[in-house]
Design an enzyme around this catalytic site. Structure first.
Site, mmCIF file in Angstrom:
data_model
loop_
_atom_site.group_PDB
_atom_site.id
_atom_site.type_symbol
_atom_site.label_atom_id
_atom_site.label_comp_id
_atom_site.label_asym_id
_atom_site.label_seq_id
_atom_site.Cartn_x
_atom_site.Cartn_y
_atom_site.Cartn_z
ATOM 1 C CB CYS A 138 -3.619 -0.937 -5.288
ATOM 2 S SG CYS A 138 -1.986 -0.449 -4.770
ATOM 3 N NE ARG A 140 2.043 -1.426 -11.905
ATOM 4 C CZ ARG A 140 2.470 -0.288 -12.722
ATOM 5 N NH1 ARG A 140 2.162 -0.136 -13.903
ATOM 6 N NH2 ARG A 140 2.954 0.692 -11.952
ATOM 7 C CD GLU A 202 5.610 -0.118 -4.964
ATOM 8 O OE1 GLU A 202 5.829 -1.213 -4.121
ATOM 9 O OE2 GLU A 202 4.938 -0.465 -6.084
ATOM 10 N N GLY A 203 9.029 -1.327 -3.152
ATOM 11 C CA GLY A 203 9.512 -2.669 -3.464
ATOM 12 C C GLY A 203 8.500 -3.708 -3.652
ATOM 13 C CD GLN A 204 2.363 -4.191 -1.773
ATOM 14 O OE1 GLN A 204 2.473 -2.973 -1.644
ATOM 15 N NE2 GLN A 204 1.627 -5.260 -1.331
ATOM 16 C CB ALA A 285 -4.280 -8.317 9.979
ATOM 17 C CE LYS A 287 5.615 -6.772 1.506
ATOM 18 N NZ LYS A 287 6.143 -7.098 0.438
ATOM 19 C CG MET A 288 -1.033 -3.493 1.445
ATOM 20 S SD MET A 288 -0.153 -2.239 0.573
ATOM 21 C CE MET A 288 -1.549 -0.999 -0.054
#
Length: 519
Positions: A138, A140, A202-204, A285, A287-288
């Site tokens: 989202c 890059r 952030e880890g994502q 529904a 991970k985000m």
């Protein structure tokens, strides 16, 4: 003949070999057009850990080691590829991020995860691109390539993106950043470490970089070769080190947490309600969505309504957060729940907006806040902001929210970059060593040819030896050869300057007759 005499003969023969410079270490220096060889002088490697030399992402626009994006130059895509050794190729990172482009531009180039491998394979069909890997999130869109011709490689990528997205090459040139060599590698490490993210630490993004590595290196489907496989593996390893050896990831930072914080900051002004008075709707529904629920629960919102195509994932969230007052809804209830709830978060995988001015006009019962954290966007924010009952935000609006987070983490960023600098040095040394492999192989073969020739010359004098003694002579002569050429080979592997390395290779080729064939 006594074995002692034979050994003496072997030692004398070895000392007379054509590569008589022995274990001298070569260093080439430039003085005008001349190159001077000096023995036993080895320059220390550059101090990669010096923070003064580390480039922050604000400096992305074309630095000394970046490649300017050239004007389009017509040529045939069917040109024959000149595949060179991996060590002769350069790593390039071409892309854009939340730092360099708006969400409107990013969504035009966005590539679904299912297509990362396809795009990589298509890129490697271009004449000058040896390897390719794609990561698209989202925040890059980045392409990593290994190319033997940097300017042509950039040009080919631009033309490919133009064909794929329809964005004019002139606009791509203005929007994309291009990083070459160490800068490209350094950027990949910072991305994996979470230092280039909208929300620092952030880890994502580490999970996404790991997915990029897995897809790019999958046999037959991935387009990464020796260089990009090592680069992506190093990036994932570096990202793990940053999170385990520093505190950069502590504090629950994520895009989702920033979105919840935005709502908390704006709900009174936009809606006239406190956060614990809000009914929340979440579209999607995954991970985000789970992270949204995780950050909404402690704020004690009135209710959370999850709209999803299938009921399984919402049910998992209900079980995972039993105290969060979650209600599951089907996709057919999307507009109804958006109209009823005070705040709607959109985080689906849809490629087109699902909430538009057209489908919400006349449906909204009260003023609502819409927060889109998806790319491509799920909400027509500009158009919906024209409605009196709607206040819409997209992912770029989170920048103001996370500015304070970045300020607090400046010291942690420095700590993390020290870790990344170590990984950069190790990758650079490995990559540089690839270019020396052909010369080292030729030097080893040359030495072995000479050793075998000397043994044959002395065959009559060695005829009286037993099999065990002959094996000892073999081991002895091979050991002498290995030690004689170890110095030049070791030095060649440590040279980090391309020009110095080239001059040293030429010196070795002249001194040991490596270009004349193995006679």
């Amino acid at each position: 003949m006594a074995l002692r005499s034979v050994l003496a003969l072997v030692l004398c023969s070895a000392s007379a070999m054509a590569f008589s410079p022995g274990s001298v270490v070569l260093r080439t220096h430039h003085r005008g057009a001349a190159a001077v060889c000096r023995p036993n002088t080895v320059r220390p490697a550059a101090a990669l850990g010096r923070m003064s030399q580390l480039r922050m992402d604000a400096e992305l626009p074309l630095a000394a080691s970046t490649v300017s994006i050239p004007d389009a130059d017509p040529y045939s895509i069917e040109d024959t590829k000149k595949k060179q050794p991996a060590g002769e190729s350069t790593v390039l990172c071409i892309g854009l991020s939340h730092n360099t482009a708006t969400v409107e531009v990013r969504e035009k180039l966005a590539v679904a995860e299912d297509d990362w491998q396809l795009v990589g394979r298509e890129l490697t069909k271009l004449p000058s691109i040896r390897e390719a890997a794609v990561i698209s999130t989202c925040n890059r869109f980045e392409i990593y390539i290994s190319s033997s011709d940097t300017h042509r490689g950039v040009r080919e990528v631009l033309e490919y993106l133009n064909r794929r997205s329809g964005i004019p090459i002139s606009e791509l040139r203005d929007r994309l950043f291009t990083l070459q060599g160490k800068d490209g590698v350094w950027h990949a490490l910072r991305v994996a470490g979470g230092l280039d993210s909208l929300v620092i630490g952030e880890g994502q993004i580490l999970s996404q970089m790991k997915k990029c590595y897995e897809l790019a290196t999958e046999p037959k489907l991935g387009a990464a070769g020796k260089v990009l496989t090592r680069l992506l593996n190093t990036a994932v390893s570096a990202g793990k080190r940053v999170r385990s050896e520093t505190s950069i990831s502590r504090g629950g930072v994520s895009i989702s947490s920033a979105a919840v914080e935005l709502v908390q900051q704006r709900c009174v002004e936009d809606l006239g309600l406190e956060v614990d008075q809000l009914d929340i709707c979440i579209l999607g529904a995954g991970k985000m969505a789970r992270l949204l629920v995780q950050h909404l629960s402690p704020r004690n919102v009135k209710s959370i309504h999850i709209v999803n195509r299938s009921p399984e994932r919402p049910q998992e969230l209900i079980e995972q957060f039993p105290d969060a007052r979650i209600v599951a809804h089907g996709l057919d209830e999307m507009l109804e729940q958006t109209a009823k709830c005070h705040v709607t978060f959109a985080c689906t995988s849809a490629r087109e907006p699902v909430l538009t001015k057209e489908n919400l006009s006349g449906v909204l019962e009260k003023k609502v806040m819409l927060v889109d954290i998806s790319v491509p966007r799920n909400i027509e924010d500009k158009e919906l902001n024209e409605l009196d009952q709607c206040v819409a935000y997209n992912v770029d609006d989170l920048k103001a929210v996370v500015a304070a987070n970045q300020a607090k983490r400046k010291n942690l960023i420095i700590e993390a970059e020290e870790v990344l600098a170590e990984e950069l040095g190790m990758f650079h040394n490995w990559h540089q060593s690839l270019g020396t492999v052909p010369t080292i192989s030729k030097l080893q073969r040359r030495a072995e040819v000479i050793r075998e020739a000397e043994i044959r010359k002395s065959a009559s004098k060695l005829s009286g030896l037993t099999a065990a003694e002959k094996q000892m002579v073999e081991r002895l002569t091979k050991g002498i050869v290995a030690k004689l050429i170890h110095g030049p080979m070791a030095h060649l592997r440590t040279i980090d300057n391309v020009e110095d390395r080239t001059m040293t290779v030429k010196s070795l080729e002249r001194m040991f007759n490596l270009k004349d064939g193995l006679k």
